[in-house]
Scaffold this active site. Sequence first.
Site, PDB file in Angstrom:
ATOM      1  N   GLU A  53       4.919  -6.521   6.405  1.00  0.00           N
ATOM      2  CA  GLU A  53       5.668  -5.644   7.312  1.00  0.00           C
ATOM      3  C   GLU A  53       4.681  -4.601   7.810  1.00  0.00           C
ATOM      4  OE1 GLU A  53       9.960  -6.675   5.888  1.00  0.00           O
ATOM      5  OE2 GLU A  53       9.537  -4.542   5.985  1.00  0.00           O
ATOM      6  N   CYS A  87       7.533   3.092  11.185  1.00  0.00           N
ATOM      7  CA  CYS A  87       6.981   1.853  11.747  1.00  0.00           C
ATOM      8  C   CYS A  87       7.681   1.542  13.054  1.00  0.00           C
ATOM      9  CB  CYS A  87       7.119   0.707  10.764  1.00  0.00           C
ATOM     10  SG  CYS A  87       8.779   0.516  10.142  1.00  0.00           S
TER      11      CYS A  87
HETATM   12  P1  NAD Z   1      -2.143   1.175   4.558  1.00  0.00           P
HETATM   13  O1  NAD Z   1      -2.377  -0.208   5.056  1.00  0.00           O
HETATM   14  O2  NAD Z   1      -3.239   2.157   4.658  1.00  0.00           O
HETATM   15  O3  NAD Z   1      -1.724   1.128   3.007  1.00  0.00           O
HETATM   16  C1  NAD Z   1      -0.614   0.414   2.523  1.00  0.00           C
HETATM   17  C2  NAD Z   1      -0.813   0.072   1.072  1.00  0.00           C
HETATM   18  O4  NAD Z   1      -1.902  -0.838   0.933  1.00  0.00           O
HETATM   19  C3  NAD Z   1      -1.148   1.269   0.187  1.00  0.00           C
HETATM   20  O5  NAD Z   1      -0.439   1.154  -1.022  1.00  0.00           O
HETATM   21  C4  NAD Z   1      -2.655   1.105  -0.050  1.00  0.00           C
HETATM   22  O6  NAD Z   1      -3.110   1.697  -1.233  1.00  0.00           O
HETATM   23  C5  NAD Z   1      -2.773  -0.401  -0.101  1.00  0.00           C
HETATM   24  N1  NAD Z   1      -4.115  -0.922   0.201  1.00  0.00           N
HETATM   25  C6  NAD Z   1      -5.064  -0.367   1.010  1.00  0.00           C
HETATM   26  N2  NAD Z   1      -6.170  -1.160   1.025  1.00  0.00           N
HETATM   27  C7  NAD Z   1      -5.903  -2.214   0.219  1.00  0.00           C
HETATM   28  C8  NAD Z   1      -6.645  -3.358  -0.172  1.00  0.00           C
HETATM   29  N3  NAD Z   1      -7.894  -3.578   0.270  1.00  0.00           N
HETATM   30  N4  NAD Z   1      -6.074  -4.241  -1.002  1.00  0.00           N
HETATM   31  C9  NAD Z   1      -4.818  -4.058  -1.446  1.00  0.00           C
HETATM   32  N5  NAD Z   1      -4.067  -2.978  -1.129  1.00  0.00           N
HETATM   33  C10 NAD Z   1      -4.605  -2.073  -0.302  1.00  0.00           C
HETATM   34  O7  NAD Z   1      -0.830   1.688   5.312  1.00  0.00           O
HETATM   35  P2  NAD Z   1      -0.077   3.108   5.185  1.00  0.00           P
HETATM   36  O8  NAD Z   1      -0.889   4.191   5.792  1.00  0.00           O
HETATM   37  O9  NAD Z   1       0.395   3.306   3.790  1.00  0.00           O
HETATM   38  O10 NAD Z   1       1.198   2.860   6.085  1.00  0.00           O
HETATM   39  C11 NAD Z   1       1.239   3.073   7.460  1.00  0.00           C
HETATM   40  C12 NAD Z   1       1.352   1.751   8.181  1.00  0.00           C
HETATM   41  O11 NAD Z   1       2.450   1.008   7.660  1.00  0.00           O
HETATM   42  C13 NAD Z   1       1.657   1.910   9.663  1.00  0.00           C
HETATM   43  O12 NAD Z   1       0.892   0.992  10.393  1.00  0.00           O
HETATM   44  C14 NAD Z   1       3.145   1.553   9.757  1.00  0.00           C
HETATM   45  O13 NAD Z   1       3.554   1.114  11.016  1.00  0.00           O
HETATM   46  C15 NAD Z   1       3.261   0.501   8.700  1.00  0.00           C
HETATM   47  N6  NAD Z   1       4.647   0.356   8.225  1.00  0.00           N
HETATM   48  C16 NAD Z   1       5.337  -0.778   8.572  1.00  0.00           C
HETATM   49  C17 NAD Z   1       6.661  -0.937   8.165  1.00  0.00           C
HETATM   50  C18 NAD Z   1       7.457  -2.140   8.559  1.00  0.00           C
HETATM   51  O14 NAD Z   1       8.528  -2.324   8.007  1.00  0.00           O
HETATM   52  N7  NAD Z   1       7.008  -2.980   9.477  1.00  0.00           N
HETATM   53  C19 NAD Z   1       7.261   0.066   7.406  1.00  0.00           C
HETATM   54  C20 NAD Z   1       6.524   1.195   7.057  1.00  0.00           C
HETATM   55  C21 NAD Z   1       5.208   1.331   7.480  1.00  0.00           C
END
Ligand code: NAD
Length: 453
Positions: A225, A260
């Site tokens: 997502e 999002c």
């Molecule tokens: P992010 O991708 O920076 O981090 C998300 C998660 O991934 C965190 O827990 C982080 O620690 C983990 N992570 C980071 N690098 C990783 C790796 N190499 N391996 C495994 N895990 C790793 O995103 P964010 O800043 O937490 O969230 C914002 C983004 O999420 C925005 O783009 C937003 O649109 C999206 N979002 C989408 C939805 C949806 O339902 N489509 C909902 C909420 C947020």
Amino acid sequence: MKIINPSNNNLIQELETDTKESVIQKVNALKEGQKVWQAVPVAERLQIILKFGELVQSKIDELARILTLETGKPIQQSINEIRGANNRLDHLQKHAIKWLSPEEMTEGATRELVEYEPLGVIANISAWNFPYNVGYNVFLYALVAGNAVCYKPSEFSSLTGLKFQEFLWEAGVPSDVFNTFIGTGEVGQYLLDSDLDGYFFTGSYATGRYIATQVAHKLVPVQLELGGKDPLYVMDDVADVKQAAINAAEGAFYNNGQSCCAVERIYVQEAIYDDFISAFIDEVKGYKMGDPLNKDTFIGAVTRPQQIDLILNQVEDALFHGAELRIGGFRPEGEGNYIVPTVLTGVNHDMRVMKEESFGPIIGIQRVKTDQEAYELMKDTEYGLTAAVFSQNQERAKAILDKLSVGTAYWNCCDRVSPEVPWTGRKNSGLGATLSYQGIRAFVQPKAYHLRS
Ligand code: NAD
């Protein structure tokens, strides 16, 4: 790991992060615990999850305060989120038993039926912006379906993640069925390296794509997502221009634009353009920015400090390409990750603000002549999460919505999620679906029985 309050950059607390060894230990325990949990009847698992929901609601003030401290979300919006997320529990209560029960398919000489078995131990790597909503969509549904969960909260909402664990355990979920993994992407990587039975990720496109490629060889379910660049088009026949502007502004600036499905770009038909812009700016000027713990604050702090530069760069880039800055576009004096809500007009698709996810308090509004022009601009994106059209004429709105490759289409509303329908993104907005019956079945695998006596 230091947990920092984004509204003043003060240290809230330090947390012990997981290590490679602790991840291995926890995952091994979850593998054992899952076998026992799977044998617990669905109805009993559901009761435990409903108890969790009651515990959360009984502590809403304390939990909202924690969420606000670690993310900068205005306190009233934290309360709204925690209260609102309860609709996932209502949804599970209404449908989980039905959709997880065996299905009789034929009654002939050979009886054919389908049983739904849990996936096993799954990873829920999650985001910080709506940790209750996006967390519940995965871990509650996974638990009810009989899975064990490795829950990796974002490093920006870890205190909330630990509260989920506390209340799930208190409600009766065994500690070897749900466990929390604290840390940054490094700890997420340990989960990717573990032998798990499914990966459910909420976060950015870049991380999602990385995760999908890292775990592809395991041939286990992967759901992503991801982000969006969601358009809203206001047609000239809209019933009430001022109300449309108020609703659009809320869609763009609620939770500081860090949703999002936030409205990320707006197109307005020229006959109503001037009236719309003036109502929109009036509305945004009225937003109270400040201490997120104050009940009347609408614009809190931006959660991730890294996002500030991205937003200010989008402003600079738009101005360089000829946009007009109508309000905001700068950081106010004082401490904390604040940006004054920013409205740009005279924008076009040569500008980053109309193409790249902003995820913050900034919006570009573009004037359009025809529905065709609006449609061409709306589809000009790598994302496909949601799209909205405001108009009195459903047929006219739907003619555009039908053609767009998005998971969710809104007519006269925006920035909205319901557990009754699937939450799903297309293109770079993701893979798979949560919520609805699909979101329950996402956490099980079917087994077909052919039984001949
Ligand atoms: P992010 O991708 O920076 O981090 C998300 C998660 O991934 C965190 O827990 C982080 O620690 C983990 N992570 C980071 N690098 C990783 C790796 N190499 N391996 C495994 N895990 C790793 O995103 P964010 O800043 O937490 O969230 C914002 C983004 O999420 C925005 O783009 C937003 O649109 C999206 N979002 C989408 C939805 C949806 O339902 N489509 C909902 C909420 C947020």
